[in-house]
Design a protein around this motif. Sequence first.
Motif, PDB file in Angstrom:
ATOM      1  N   ILE A 297       0.855  -1.192   0.000  1.00 58.69           N
ATOM      2  CA  ILE A 297       0.000   0.000   0.000  1.00 58.69           C
ATOM      3  C   ILE A 297       0.888   1.238   0.000  1.00 58.69           C
ATOM      4  O   ILE A 297       1.662   1.455   0.942  1.00 58.69           O
ATOM      5  N   LEU A 298       0.802   2.042  -1.049  1.00 58.08           N
ATOM      6  CA  LEU A 298       1.574   3.280  -1.140  1.00 58.08           C
ATOM      7  C   LEU A 298       0.787   4.408  -0.476  1.00 58.08           C
ATOM      8  O   LEU A 298      -0.391   4.622  -0.787  1.00 58.08           O
ATOM      9  N   VAL A 299       1.438   5.126   0.443  1.00 61.17           N
ATOM     10  CA  VAL A 299       0.808   6.244   1.141  1.00 61.17           C
ATOM     11  C   VAL A 299       1.640   7.497   0.898  1.00 61.17           C
ATOM     12  O   VAL A 299       2.798   7.570   1.315  1.00 61.17           O
ATOM     13  N   CYS A 300       1.072   8.468   0.196  1.00 63.77           N
ATOM     14  CA  CYS A 300       1.761   9.740  -0.036  1.00 63.77           C
ATOM     15  C   CYS A 300       0.734  10.865   0.019  1.00 63.77           C
ATOM     16  O   CYS A 300      -0.459  10.626  -0.127  1.00 63.77           O
ATOM     17  N   HIS A 301       1.185  12.076   0.207  1.00 63.40           N
ATOM     18  CA  HIS A 301       0.256  13.170   0.475  1.00 63.40           C
ATOM     19  C   HIS A 301      -0.592  13.546  -0.734  1.00 63.40           C
ATOM     20  O   HIS A 301      -1.818  13.625  -0.641  1.00 63.40           O
ATOM     21  N   GLY A 302       0.037  13.818  -1.854  1.00 59.60           N
ATOM     22  CA  GLY A 302      -0.700  14.303  -3.021  1.00 59.60           C
ATOM     23  C   GLY A 302      -1.109  13.193  -3.962  1.00 59.60           C
ATOM     24  O   GLY A 302      -2.284  12.890  -4.131  1.00 59.60           O
ATOM     25  N   GLY A 303      -0.125  12.576  -4.604  1.00 64.30           N
ATOM     26  CA  GLY A 303      -0.450  11.527  -5.557  1.00 64.30           C
ATOM     27  C   GLY A 303       0.763  11.114  -6.357  1.00 64.30           C
ATOM     28  O   GLY A 303       1.895  11.153  -5.868  1.00 64.30           O
ATOM     29  N   ILE A 304       0.532  10.768  -7.600  1.00 62.33           N
ATOM     30  CA  ILE A 304       1.577  10.217  -8.461  1.00 62.33           C
ATOM     31  C   ILE A 304       1.459  10.836  -9.844  1.00 62.33           C
ATOM     32  O   ILE A 304       0.569  11.646 -10.110  1.00 62.33           O
ATOM     33  N   SER A 305       2.369  10.465 -10.717  1.00 64.30           N
ATOM     34  CA  SER A 305       2.313  10.878 -12.118  1.00 64.30           C
ATOM     35  C   SER A 305       2.880   9.758 -12.965  1.00 64.30           C
ATOM     36  O   SER A 305       3.306   8.720 -12.442  1.00 64.30           O
ATOM     37  N   ASN A 306       2.899   9.967 -14.264  1.00 63.31           N
ATOM     38  CA  ASN A 306       3.472   8.950 -15.150  1.00 63.31           C
ATOM     39  C   ASN A 306       4.986   8.844 -14.988  1.00 63.31           C
ATOM     40  O   ASN A 306       5.616   7.942 -15.541  1.00 63.31           O
ATOM     41  N   LYS A 307       5.594   9.761 -14.225  1.00 63.94           N
ATOM     42  CA  LYS A 307       7.038   9.748 -13.992  1.00 63.94           C
ATOM     43  C   LYS A 307       7.412   9.182 -12.622  1.00 63.94           C
ATOM     44  O   LYS A 307       8.591   9.050 -12.297  1.00 63.94           O
ATOM     45  N   ARG A 388       4.193  -3.262  -7.897  1.00 56.88           N
ATOM     46  CA  ARG A 388       3.496  -4.400  -7.297  1.00 56.88           C
ATOM     47  C   ARG A 388       2.703  -3.984  -6.049  1.00 56.88           C
ATOM     48  O   ARG A 388       2.675  -4.688  -5.046  1.00 56.88           O
ATOM     49  N   PHE A 389       2.069  -2.824  -6.150  1.00 59.89           N
ATOM     50  CA  PHE A 389       1.228  -2.332  -5.065  1.00 59.89           C
ATOM     51  C   PHE A 389      -0.232  -2.671  -5.334  1.00 59.89           C
ATOM     52  O   PHE A 389      -0.649  -2.847  -6.482  1.00 59.89           O
ATOM     53  N   LYS A 390      -1.024  -2.699  -4.270  1.00 60.91           N
ATOM     54  CA  LYS A 390      -2.458  -2.971  -4.380  1.00 60.91           C
ATOM     55  C   LYS A 390      -3.290  -1.693  -4.395  1.00 60.91           C
ATOM     56  O   LYS A 390      -4.369  -1.660  -4.986  1.00 60.91           O
ATOM     57  N   MET A 391      -2.797  -0.655  -3.725  1.00 65.02           N
ATOM     58  CA  MET A 391      -3.628   0.542  -3.554  1.00 65.02           C
ATOM     59  C   MET A 391      -2.761   1.764  -3.296  1.00 65.02           C
ATOM     60  O   MET A 391      -1.648   1.654  -2.768  1.00 65.02           O
ATOM     61  N   LEU A 392      -3.295   2.926  -3.681  1.00 62.09           N
ATOM     62  CA  LEU A 392      -2.697   4.219  -3.347  1.00 62.09           C
ATOM     63  C   LEU A 392      -3.606   4.922  -2.346  1.00 62.09           C
ATOM     64  O   LEU A 392      -4.806   5.075  -2.587  1.00 62.09           O
ATOM     65  N   ILE A 393      -3.044   5.347  -1.216  1.00 62.30           N
ATOM     66  CA  ILE A 393      -3.771   6.155  -0.239  1.00 62.30           C
ATOM     67  C   ILE A 393      -3.139   7.539  -0.228  1.00 62.30           C
ATOM     68  O   ILE A 393      -1.924   7.667  -0.073  1.00 62.30           O
ATOM     69  N   ARG A 394      -3.944   8.549  -0.427  1.00 62.57           N
ATOM     70  CA  ARG A 394      -3.447   9.920  -0.476  1.00 62.57           C
ATOM     71  C   ARG A 394      -4.395  10.842   0.277  1.00 62.57           C
ATOM     72  O   ARG A 394      -5.461  10.429   0.729  1.00 62.57           O
ATOM     73  N   SER A 395      -3.994  12.097   0.440  1.00 67.36           N
ATOM     74  CA  SER A 395      -4.797  13.064   1.192  1.00 67.36           C
ATOM     75  C   SER A 395      -4.959  14.312   0.323  1.00 67.36           C
ATOM     76  O   SER A 395      -5.463  14.213  -0.781  1.00 67.36           O
ATOM     77  N   HIS A 396      -4.584  15.486   0.845  1.00 62.01           N
ATOM     78  CA  HIS A 396      -4.422  16.686   0.005  1.00 62.01           C
ATOM     79  C   HIS A 396      -5.722  17.349  -0.425  1.00 62.01           C
ATOM     80  O   HIS A 396      -5.723  18.505  -0.825  1.00 62.01           O
ATOM     81  N   GLU A 397      -6.847  16.634  -0.399  1.00 70.31           N
ATOM     82  CA  GLU A 397      -8.129  17.199  -0.818  1.00 70.31           C
ATOM     83  C   GLU A 397      -9.171  17.003   0.282  1.00 70.31           C
ATOM     84  O   GLU A 397      -9.377  15.885   0.747  1.00 70.31           O
ATOM     85  N   CYS A 398      -9.822  18.093   0.659  1.00 69.94           N
ATOM     86  CA  CYS A 398     -10.921  18.003   1.615  1.00 69.94           C
ATOM     87  C   CYS A 398     -12.133  17.369   0.932  1.00 69.94           C
ATOM     88  O   CYS A 398     -12.510  17.774  -0.162  1.00 69.94           O
ATOM     89  N   LYS A 399     -12.708  16.375   1.557  1.00 66.34           N
ATOM     90  CA  LYS A 399     -13.880  15.682   1.026  1.00 66.34           C
ATOM     91  C   LYS A 399     -15.051  15.835   2.000  1.00 66.34           C
ATOM     92  O   LYS A 399     -14.855  15.811   3.220  1.00 66.34           O
ATOM     93  N   PRO A 400     -16.269  16.003   1.497  1.00 59.09           N
ATOM     94  CA  PRO A 400     -17.426  16.215   2.383  1.00 59.09           C
ATOM     95  C   PRO A 400     -17.585  15.142   3.450  1.00 59.09           C
ATOM     96  O   PRO A 400     -17.928  15.435   4.585  1.00 59.09           O
ATOM     97  N   GLU A 401     -17.306  13.890   3.096  1.00 61.26           N
ATOM     98  CA  GLU A 401     -17.470  12.789   4.043  1.00 61.26           C
ATOM     99  C   GLU A 401     -16.163  12.410   4.724  1.00 61.26           C
ATOM    100  O   GLU A 401     -16.114  11.442   5.486  1.00 61.26           O
ATOM    101  N   GLY A 402     -15.089  13.121   4.418  1.00 63.22           N
ATOM    102  CA  GLY A 402     -13.792  12.824   5.009  1.00 63.22           C
ATOM    103  C   GLY A 402     -12.972  11.815   4.228  1.00 63.22           C
ATOM    104  O   GLY A 402     -11.788  11.611   4.514  1.00 63.22           O
ATOM    105  N   TYR A 403     -13.579  11.175   3.250  1.00 63.96           N
ATOM    106  CA  TYR A 403     -12.847  10.203   2.424  1.00 63.96           C
ATOM    107  C   TYR A 403     -13.567  10.063   1.085  1.00 63.96           C
ATOM    108  O   TYR A 403     -14.731  10.456   0.935  1.00 63.96           O
ATOM    109  N   GLU A 404     -12.867   9.480   0.116  1.00 61.03           N
ATOM    110  CA  GLU A 404     -13.489   9.241  -1.191  1.00 61.03           C
ATOM    111  C   GLU A 404     -12.644   8.240  -1.974  1.00 61.03           C
ATOM    112  O   GLU A 404     -11.425   8.368  -2.062  1.00 61.03           O
TER     113      GLU A 404
END
Length: 658
Positions: A297-307, A388-404
């Motif tokens: 599980i990759l955990v980073c604040h913003g996200g990723i790119s093609n690079k 070989r990761f299963k999921m990306l967990i990130r933050s950086h964006e406020c969501k009405p329900e706290g997650y999305e």
Amino acid sequence: MGCLCSKGGQHRVSKTDKRKKNDPLLEKDAQIRAAVFIQKWFRKYQARLEARRRATWQVFQSLEYKNEKDQMSLYNFFNDLLLHGQGEGNVLIESIRSEDHPKQEDDLCTATDPEDITVEPSYDGITLVFPLDAGQLPPLVETFRKKQVLHAKYALQILHEARKLFKGMASWHQVPLGNLPFVTVCGDIHGQMDDLLLIFYKNGFPDRQNPYIFNGDLVDRGEQSIEVALLLFAYFLVYPKSVIINRGNHEDQVMNMRYGFVKEAMLKYQQHSAKMVKLFSDVFSWLPICSVIDKKILVCHGGISNKTNLAEIDKLDRHQYLSVLNPPQDETLPDGHPKKINFVEWRQILDMLWSDPKMHNGCEPNTFRGGGCYFGPDICNMVLKKHRFKMLIRSHECKPEGYEYCHNNQCLTIFSASNYYEEDSNKGAFIKISKDVTRGNSLPEVFQFQVKLGQSTTMSSKVNKTEHAALASLREKLYSLKGELTSEFRKHDPASSGNITASAWCDSVKSVTGLDLPWRTMRDKLVKSVPGDTNKVNYNSTFASLTLESKGGTASSELEALYKHRTTLTQIFNTIDKDRSGFISREEFIEACKKCGMYDRDVECMTEMWNVLRKATRSDMSDKQIKIMAKHIDINGDGQIDINEFLEAYSLVARKDS
């Protein structure tokens, strides 16, 4: 005609009607029809309420991201302001200019040495003994819960000790679950101590059996950013393997100047604030860029790119990026050879801290924020498969329900600051990652929460309140662009009637503001319709609801300029106000004017405002002329300039210049 007959002016009900009236089946049918009618009405009401809530949310988020985009371009302005603002006691100068940061380890330790600070006999707060142990953590929690300020000596000691440990960590950190049942991941906290303590209340405090990952943006915006960071660093010192802190885009010296962290340090630590900000900035630069849970599980604040490539991140020198917005510049090494900025590694950090997911495939620049990229589901899938990761967990964006969830549940956004935009504007959330999640057998367990700031109200009242706050911010934005908007409106009004179609008004505001909002939905709340013709609006009424009181009144053009530059003018005011008194003395103003006079470079952002200040503070002005100008700005003659006098002075100078 059968059912009713009349006699003596009275109606008689037939026996048939009496039977129908008393028929239980008919009564039941009437009740069902009434219930269906009420249900349809309620659903329509709920739908309208939800549409308003979503529109309000979109306004808040769009304005936030627009401000962050402006911040990216504002860096040059602040950098040049700092370039000529050196002086003892000016924390903004001492702490923000990257070239002023010590190049050597010994220099930083000397400049921020807590041993040079004496604990005054009058200090009645908590006393810390190092190395910290678990027994000292509960009293520290209680101190911060009561909003007490930790003494600068102990705060600096926490930072120095945390820095030593962070330096030994890799740029991306492995978090094995081992025999632990789960690890908890939290998103943005943004200085909201009540949210952090509520998470600990619901989920338990960190310890060896209860590990946490805090996914960046500990600071800025909230009023207890320093305490949030210090508390988490303290827990990290006691449980270094159970408290992992990733870097966010607000763990950045330039962002800290703009969004409140530096100001908070100035107010709370005064003469020691320069040391605090300098050391915090250095500690932030040592935070890991991302973490990986059980290699899956990759955990980073913003996200990723093609690079995105963790092999590249593993090799980079993250410490040199005190500000991701201000990457290291080309320089000449001691041996005379040039050192070029490594754009590849800078891009790796920028993308991980600033990027956002999008619904469509591809990878493109994040023009909404001004930094990082938008990555689609194909990019997410590609990067996850590559590592070989299963999921990306990130933050950086406020969501009405706290997650999305998005990208076929491969990407999860988690945000842990409730009431972020306004009271009741959003919930916060945290998640638990178990071995089943890392194996791809289940999704993370989500826990929502919301700090209660006031009395409970109805959903309608909550929407009304947040909508009012959002529209107020949006009106200010429209007023700051009054000149451009009026010009655009007049293109659709060749007869100069002051009226244009509602569609033309919506297209105009979207074009000028660059905000993709539901303008047609919000139109009635922002502009008045023409009486008798709901398809047309009076475009001048767009700006009618805003006024700004000042001595003698403020002309429209100056008012527009003040709304446009108010935040930055306040920043400049705080920069000149060296003693943090909330007032600028005439001496402080004179010194600042002299330094402004030395300024001779063009600035990409805030050019209009800075040109005005440049003309007002020419380098050939004598001391006498500057003193006279300071006296005129001091409208009430009390010997010092407050923020309202400062804004009024800018208004007058702008008027004269135009």
